[in-house]
Design an enzyme around this catalytic site. Structure first.
Site, PDB file in Angstrom:
ATOM      1  N   HIS A 222       0.228   4.435   0.969  1.00  0.00           N
ATOM      2  CA  HIS A 222       0.194   5.415   2.058  1.00  0.00           C
ATOM      3  C   HIS A 222       0.922   4.959   3.314  1.00  0.00           C
ATOM      4  O   HIS A 222       1.070   5.718   4.267  1.00  0.00           O
ATOM      5  CB  HIS A 222      -1.253   5.831   2.371  1.00  0.00           C
ATOM      6  CG  HIS A 222      -2.036   4.851   3.175  1.00  0.00           C
ATOM      7  ND1 HIS A 222      -2.216   4.977   4.530  1.00  0.00           N
ATOM      8  CD2 HIS A 222      -2.713   3.740   2.819  1.00  0.00           C
ATOM      9  CE1 HIS A 222      -2.975   3.983   4.979  1.00  0.00           C
ATOM     10  NE2 HIS A 222      -3.280   3.220   3.959  1.00  0.00           N
TER      11      HIS A 222
ATOM     12  N   CYS B 133      -7.804   0.541  11.577  1.00  0.00           N
ATOM     13  CA  CYS B 133      -9.077   0.075  11.015  1.00  0.00           C
ATOM     14  C   CYS B 133      -9.989  -0.485  12.087  1.00  0.00           C
ATOM     15  O   CYS B 133     -11.164  -0.745  11.841  1.00  0.00           O
ATOM     16  CB  CYS B 133      -8.827  -0.993   9.948  1.00  0.00           C
ATOM     17  SG  CYS B 133      -7.851  -0.397   8.555  1.00  0.00           S
TER      18      CYS B 133
ATOM     19  N   SER C 243       0.838  -1.202   0.000  1.00  0.00           N
ATOM     20  CA  SER C 243       0.000   0.000   0.000  1.00  0.00           C
ATOM     21  C   SER C 243       0.868   1.245   0.000  1.00  0.00           C
ATOM     22  O   SER C 243       1.855   1.335   0.738  1.00  0.00           O
ATOM     23  CB  SER C 243      -0.913   0.011   1.230  1.00  0.00           C
ATOM     24  OG  SER C 243      -1.707   1.173   1.252  1.00  0.00           O
TER      25      SER C 243
END
Length: 383
Positions: free
Chosen positions: A200, A323, A198
């Protein structure tokens, strides 16, 4: 400000932001268009793909661009499960995976797949022998993260890949979102079929990422459309995100070479200081952990109380995975590692970037001691 929540997301490099703005300002055509403007944009994507492939030492056709780690994990798991369902419906994973993996497994279970979730030891590491014992004739996929996002434990993916080499019909997916640039990996030598990254998490932008799909591996698309990305991931390409992603990977790799040892020193300093504090338990294993994550509990205080106390000093840490951090329940990862519910409910995660300094670590320790002492006084008065 001290930002110690880099496992959640990182600050984009200035060069990454510049690349994103330039591409969207100048090269805004649809790369699927047949005119020359679209062709120039398509070439930008092709160049970025080759640059990323070179960094990972893979074939550029093995780079599939996605919107990030969650989509990459979903594409790997669902794509394999749907395509090979006639071969079998059994999948092996662990009990400490990121929600983008564990919730995908639950979704597959609801439609008839069988999932074996393996335990980990007190260091948060799965035993490769347990993986091998769990293999059945109908096993089609093993999905195990490279670095745990909460405690930083590093899984023995090379050993697991080697044992799975004997099982040619089983695909091996690794969630590498927390690993790239901090833990060395050879996708070929580790016999990995699918690997998620990913942008970011490495000072790129949210909304960009990739899935390595080994040459010869076929997946069932989970997004149907215009057949982009080799018909594995349809949708008009996020050109700015892709170009800035490749730039972030190059810059992050350079920073890793220059600053990895300093990051290890900062983590080591934090561990030593925290272990000196009364009532503190450090959960991140001493050996075999990633250099950017340190997870600990203070037995007298709920994690939210400590996070908010530090927040007043513009020191930013987190509880569990970003998350999951807004859910009021103990860390499943820590519980699986054998940590008691009381401590698991008090877990705090410090996560570093190459841009953090020892001075920031020293100030963090000083403020943490100051705030916990103040909280203890308040507790004594209220008794």
């Amino acid at each position: 400000m001290i930002y110690f929540d880099n496992a959640a997301t990182t600050k984009p490099f200035p060069e990454v932001l510049d690349a994103f703005l330039k591409v969207n300002d100048i090269y805004y055509a649809n790369p699927s268009s047949i005119h020359s403007f679209g062709g120039r944009v398509e070439k930008l994507i092709s160049t970025s793909r080759k640059q990323i492939a070179s960094i990972l030492n893979i074939n550029d056709k093995e780079v599939i661009f996605t919107s990030g780690g969650t989509e990459s994990n979903n594409l790997a798991i669902k794509g394999a499960a749907l395509l090979y369902r006639n071969r079998g419906k059994h999948i092996i994973t662990t009990k400490i995976e990121h929600p983008s993996v564990s919730n995908t497994m639950k979704q597959l279970e609801s439609i008839g797949y069988s999932v074996t979730c393996l335990d980990v030891n007190e260091a948060g590491v799965v035993d490769p022998e347990d993986v091998e014992k769990a293999i059945r004739p109908d096993t089609i996929l093993v999905s195990i993260m490279h670095v745990n996002n909460e405690v930083g434990s590093v899984q023995p993916v090379k050993k697991i890949g080697s044992l799975l080499k004997k099982h040619s019909k089983i695909l091996f997916h690794v969630d590498g979102v927390q690993a790239f640039g901090k833990i060395p990996v050879s996708l070929l030598d580790h016999h990995i079929d699918l690997y998620s990254i990913s942008a970011h998490k490495i000072h790129g932008l949210k909304g960009a990422g990739m899935l390595y799909v080994r040459d010869g591996v076929i997946l069932s698309p989970i997004l149907s459309g215009g057949e982009q990305e080799g018909n594995i991931r349809s949708g008009t390409e996020n050109t700015g995100g892709i170009v800035s992603f490749s730039k972030a990977m190059r810059l992050y790799q350079e920073e890793s070479r220059d600053s990895l040892n300093e990051m290890k020193d900062i983590q080591r300093y934090l561990r030593v200081q925290l272990e000196k504090m009364r009532g503190v338990t450090v959960h991140t294993p001493h050996a075999g952990s990633a250099p950017h994550i340190l997870n600990f509990s203070i037995e007298d205080f709920k994690s939210e109380v400590v996070v908010h106390a530090l927040d007043q000093h513009e020191i930013y840490v987190s509880t569990t995975s970003a998350c999951s951090s807004k859910k009021s329940k103990p860390s499943q990862t820590l519980l699986t590692m054998g940590v008691g519910e009381n401590l698991a409910d008090r877990a705090i995660r410090v996560s570093l970037s190459f841009q953090n300094t020892m001075q920031e670590a020293e100030r963090f320790v000083r403020i943490l001691k100051q705030e916990t002492a103040q909280l203890e006084k308040i507790m004594r008065r209220s008794r």
